[in-house]
Design an enzyme around this catalytic site. Structure first.
Site, short mmCIF file in Angstrom:
data_model
loop_
_atom_site.label_atom_id
_atom_site.label_comp_id
_atom_site.label_asym_id
_atom_site.label_seq_id
_atom_site.Cartn_x
_atom_site.Cartn_y
_atom_site.Cartn_z
N THR A 1 -8.81 -0.39 3.82
CA THR A 1 -8.67 1.05 3.59
C THR A 1 -7.33 1.62 4.05
OG1 THR A 1 -9.64 1.55 5.76
CG2 THR A 1 -11.15 1.39 3.88
N LYS A 2 -6.49 0.79 4.67
CA LYS A 2 -5.28 1.30 5.31
C LYS A 2 -4.15 1.53 4.31
CE LYS A 2 -6.97 1.48 9.46
NZ LYS A 2 -8.37 1.16 9.17
#
Length: 400
Positions: free
Chosen positions: A202-203
């Site tokens: 998700t980064k």
């Protein structure tokens, strides 16, 4: 607004460079897929990107935090300050390293601890030590501190370090949200004693899994480089190179926390794409800001950005009746999330820390009930962006 016939706008979709597939195939064809030359190249390229002296690639940001804490060689049970509004992995890292988390309340505008809340937490540590007759090995205050760049907002590490009464070599940055952030023109991690990054799916720069430690300290990088592979003095790449030796030593107990060359090859491709992804994030944030400014019942993300380059990993708004609004957005086809459920509200941490310690963060408790993270990722289309804006605007205006 009805979502009938409409596909959902996901909270996030990982961005993947078009170069990733070829990069991975080359590693798979090379005959070497674990920690090796690709990992070394990724470390150098990420260090150059940050302007950092050293980067050590590891399995995750959580293991990075634990490795750094272990490398400090603190007495068992040492008090380590940590934001109360943080991911559970940061608390777990302190506990796994054998130390005691001390929660620090946040400033409601920045969502990170302020010098005042850090000083108050440090004073609690001293008071507890004094109440035990000064028997604590750190009766003068906390032994170390973790600071966090919440949502991509670059924290003022120097100010918090001074407030804690600590030397910079006792402060570790949780920079999981940090790639792309800078303060005073200096990227997060460029001058840090230890800054721990995440490359989770998700980064801002997703690899899928993985992390890294950026450091200006030669001694720290030598320690964590060995400790990421059980503490072995030589990794397998060095042992199996022509002329290498199978012989190694273990001088300090470590973890199995290395990054593989498959991961590193993905990271190298993703790093090249990061600047354009950051540009798109900023574009979406500008559209959100323009649409949401002045809406009743809504507090926008951090506003004091003088001298600050926000990474915009998250777009965190604050609303009353958060859970109901989140449900309404989901019904309208817009997925949201919350960052984070405060640590003091987790059952395990309440059992470990005690009710009194968990009651010391009132701003976190209040603000934590209002936080809502909206979709923010490079692949978010203009149509998706407009649907987010329309859904939240309708939900808020219905309450005004």
């Amino acid at each position: 607004m009805s979502s009938a016939g409409q596909s959902t706008v996901p909270f996030t979709i990982p961005s993947v460079s078009g170069e990733v597939s070829d990069a991975v195939v080359k590693v798979l064809d090379s005959g070497w897929i674990t920690t090796g030359p690709q990992t070394a190249a990724f470390e150098q390229e990420f260090a150059d990107h940050l302007g950092a002296a050293h980067v050590v690639a590891v399995a995750s940001c959580t293991t990075a935090l634990e490795l750094c804490l272990r490398a400090l060689e603190l007495p068992p049970g040492s008090a380590v300050l940590t934001p109360s509004l943080t991911f559970c992995g940061a608390i777990n890292a302190i506990l796994h390293a054998g130390h005691r988390p001390v929660l620090v309340d946040i400033d409601e505008d920045t969502l990170v601890p302020s010098p005042e809340t850090v000083a108050a937490a440090a004073a609690r540590v001293k008071a507890v030590a004094g109440g035990r007759g000064g028997s604590s090995p750190h009766s003068d205050g906390p032994a170390a501190m973790i600071v966090q760049n919440q949502g991509g907002y670059p924290v003022d590490v120097a100010a918090l370090t001074a407030a804690a009464g600590l030397d910079r070599t006792r402060v570790i940055e949780d920079a999981a949200h940090g790639p792309g952030a800078a303060r005073g023109g200096k990227p997060v991690g460029s001058e840090s004693f230890a800054a721990c990054f995440s490359f989770y799916a998700t980064k801002n720069m997703p690899i899928g899994e993985g992390g890294a430690i950026a450091t200006s300290d030669e001694g720290l990088q030598e320690k964590v480089r060995a400790m990421r592979l059980h503490g072995m003095s030589k990794d397998s790449w060095k042992r199996y190179l022509p002329g290498g030796s199978w012989r190694y030593d273990v001088k300090q107990i470590g973890l199995k926390a290395n990054m593989t060359d498959v991961q590193a090859s993905i990271g190298r491709a993703q790093l090249a794409a990061l600047p354009e992804w950051q540009r798109r994030r900023a574009e979406i944030v500008a559209a959100y800001d323009a649409a949401f400014r002045g809406l009743p019942g809504l507090t926008l993300p951090q506003r004091n950005l003088d001298g600050i380059q926000h990474a915009w990993h998250l777009y965190q708004v604050r609303v009353q009746d958060r859970d109901a609004i989140s449900a309404e957005l989901e019904a309208a086809g817009v997925s949201t999330s919350v960052h984070f459920i405060p640590a003091n509200q987790m059952t395990s941490y309440r059992d470990i820390l005690g009710a009194d310690e968990c009651a010391r963060v009132p701003v976190t408790d209040r603000v934590g009930e209002e936080l809502l993270s909206l979709p923010l990722y490079p692949g978010l289309t203009s149509d998706g962006q407009d649907r987010v804006i329309a859904a939240l605007t309708e939900a808020l205006r219905a309450r005004s």
